[in-house]
Motif scaffolding. Structure first.
Motif, PDB file in Angstrom:
ATOM      1  N   ARG A 219      70.225  -7.399 -36.793  1.00 17.45           N
ATOM      2  CA  ARG A 219      69.439  -6.354 -36.128  1.00 17.45           C
ATOM      3  C   ARG A 219      70.074  -5.952 -34.810  1.00 17.45           C
ATOM      4  O   ARG A 219      70.741  -6.748 -34.156  1.00 17.45           O
ATOM      5  N   ASN A 223      65.847 -10.649 -30.322  1.00 16.51           N
ATOM      6  CA  ASN A 223      64.705 -11.157 -31.094  1.00 16.51           C
ATOM      7  C   ASN A 223      64.572 -10.479 -32.453  1.00 16.51           C
ATOM      8  O   ASN A 223      63.464 -10.290 -32.959  1.00 16.51           O
ATOM      9  N   ASP A 224      65.717 -10.119 -33.030  1.00 16.78           N
ATOM     10  CA  ASP A 224      65.751  -9.496 -34.362  1.00 16.78           C
ATOM     11  C   ASP A 224      64.867  -8.281 -34.461  1.00 16.78           C
ATOM     12  O   ASP A 224      64.159  -8.081 -35.457  1.00 16.78           O
ATOM     13  N   ARG A 225      64.915  -7.469 -33.426  1.00 22.64           N
ATOM     14  CA  ARG A 225      64.204  -6.185 -33.474  1.00 22.64           C
ATOM     15  C   ARG A 225      65.219  -5.053 -33.618  1.00 22.64           C
ATOM     16  O   ARG A 225      66.407  -5.234 -33.419  1.00 22.64           O
TER      17      ARG A 225
END
Ligand code: AMP
Ligand code: GLY
Length: 425
Positions: A219, A223-225
């Motif tokens: 991503r 924070n995998d956003r």
């Protein structure tokens, strides 16, 4: 030896960097290469997909070994063309490259060889697909993953949580054909929960030698956003995949997939890469790739002790059983610096500063991805611009060094994730 590397991204810079360390190699060419690769190799202005011209080039320049970076030429059959002309090339032929070229084919192989993966169904008719998602959500599915069958450069996978969302994806892929023919068929599968691990192995079609497990950060944001990208960083080794789990994955995933290509008549030679999810029920396969990962390679190759040219030659000559891979007992972290806006629209041609300073950080290498030379300046030329890689005795030390180097580098609108590897420190 004279070696040609096809491609021009961060993975190819790492390959050229490692190949350049081989005492057997006298000359390296890269097509098309980039500004970093140009310091180690002669760059030739040929596209990675211009197969006929690449084969002509290899013949004319008496290339002893060609190494293919990206998937497109493999899926298009570059290996078949080179081999027909008697040119040595490292990578799978067109038939086994379907493991990456077609998701439906890959899933069928997984089913036939009992390779652990998410339950799935394949569809070539939007109506049947729509009925299926209605049924799955009625039965209580929390989510589904919809994948375009064909090559879609990482853009063909959608995780959906509602019927309407699913129907919209089916319509855009199969009816509007937003990804072209890649959407003629789709796979719909259950959502797997866990940590992703990239498991790569060198293989000659019989023997398979694993590389240490890597984690890739797909991503765009911390924070995998944010959107899915080609990969914003990587760490190696990923200790979550213990030696036991790795062995299990070799037995249940890598070896059966190689056996499948042998049974189909053309054994897989090259690097087989299983994208996996480490779940509570074991390691499950998300996808197969038929090449080195990018940016996984930037974290793996600095840990390899062997002469990579010897390993690749042994794979091409089907004698990988003679090779033992040796890995440095250390950690590597690669942080990708991207152009602002990537994976959407971004500007190029922006001057990059601080590359020399970054290279002074202990045990750090700055791999170039989208860069080019403009006079005596190096400027941005793509979405992913640099892969800043550092080694350390611990993951924390490798991380610290990689980010020290990242902070030396400046260009307008640059973007990087600040959390690569932080979870495992
Ligand atoms: P693929 O190209 O099939 O690996 O899919 C791209 C990305 O989508 C993967 O790296 C995962 O992050 C996600 N993905 C694919 N399949 C699944 C699944 N069954 N469950 C959860 N996430 C998935
Ligand atoms: N990093 C993911 C890939 O190379 O496909």
């Amino acid at each position: 030896m004279r070696v040609l590397v096809i491609g021009g991204g961060g993975r190819e810079h790492a390959l050229v960097w490692k190949i350049a360390q081989s005492p057997k190699v006298s000359k390296i060419y890269a097509a098309p290469g980039n500004a970093g690769i140009a310091e180690l190799a002669e760059c030739v202005a040929l596209k990675a997909t211009d197969i006929e011209s690449l084969a002509n080039f290899a013949e004319r320049n008496r290339i002893d070994l060609t190494v293919v970076g990206p998937e497109s030429p493999l899926i298009a059959g570059v290996v078949d063309v080179f081999e027909r002309r008697g040119l040595a090339i490292f990578g799978p032929s067109k038939e086994p490259a379907r493991l990456e070229g077609s998701k439906v084919y890959a899933k069928e192989v997984m089913r036939r060889y009992r390779i652990p993966t998410a339950d799935f169904s394949a569809f070539s008719d939007p109506q049947t697909a729509a009925e299926y998602v209605h049924r799955r959500f009625r039965e209580g599915a929390r989510g589904l993953v919809i994948k375009a069958d064909g090559e879609a450069a990482g853009k063909g996978v959608f995780v959906v949580h509602h019927v309407d969302e699913a129907l919209e994806v089916i319509r855009s892929l199969m009816e509007e054909r937003v990804l072209g023919e890649a959407g003629a068929r789709i796979v719909i599968e259950e959502v797997l929960i866990g940590e992703e691990a990239s498991l790569m192995a060198f293989t000659d079609g019989v023997t398979a030698l694993p590389m240490p497990p890597v984690q890739d950060y797909k991503r765009a944001l911390d924070n995998d956003r944010g959107a899915n990208t080609g990969g914003m960083g990587s760490i190696c080794p990923l200790r979550l995949v213990t030696p036991d789990l790795q062995q299990q994955a070799m037995e249940q995933i890598i070896h059966p997939a190689i056996r499948a290509t042998r049974d189909a008549g053309i054994p897989f030679r090259g690097v087989l890469y299983a994208g996996t999810m480490v779940t509570e029920a074991g390691v499950k396969t998300l996808e197969f790739n038929v090449r080195f990962g990018d940016p996984e390679t930037q974290a793996v190759l600095p840990l390899l002790e062997n002469d990579i040219v010897e390993v690749m030659q042994a794979a091409v000559e089907c004698r990988l059983d003679e090779v033992t891979l040796q890995w440095k007992p250390r950690y590597a972290v690669c942080v990708v610096i991207a152009s602002g806006g990537y994976p959407g629209k971004y500007e190029t041609g922006l001057p990059i500063e601080g590359l020399e300073e970054a290279a002074q950080v202990p045990e750090c290498v700055v791999f170039h991805a989208g860069t080019r030379k403009e006079g005596d300046r190096i400027v941005t030329a793509g979405g992913r611009v640099l892969g800043v890689t550092a080694l350390g005795d611990t993951l924390a030390q490798a991380r610290g060094r990689a980010y020290d180097a990242v902070r030396c580098i400046r260009f307008d609108y640059m973007h990087y994730r600040t959390d690569i590897g932080i979870k495992w420190v």
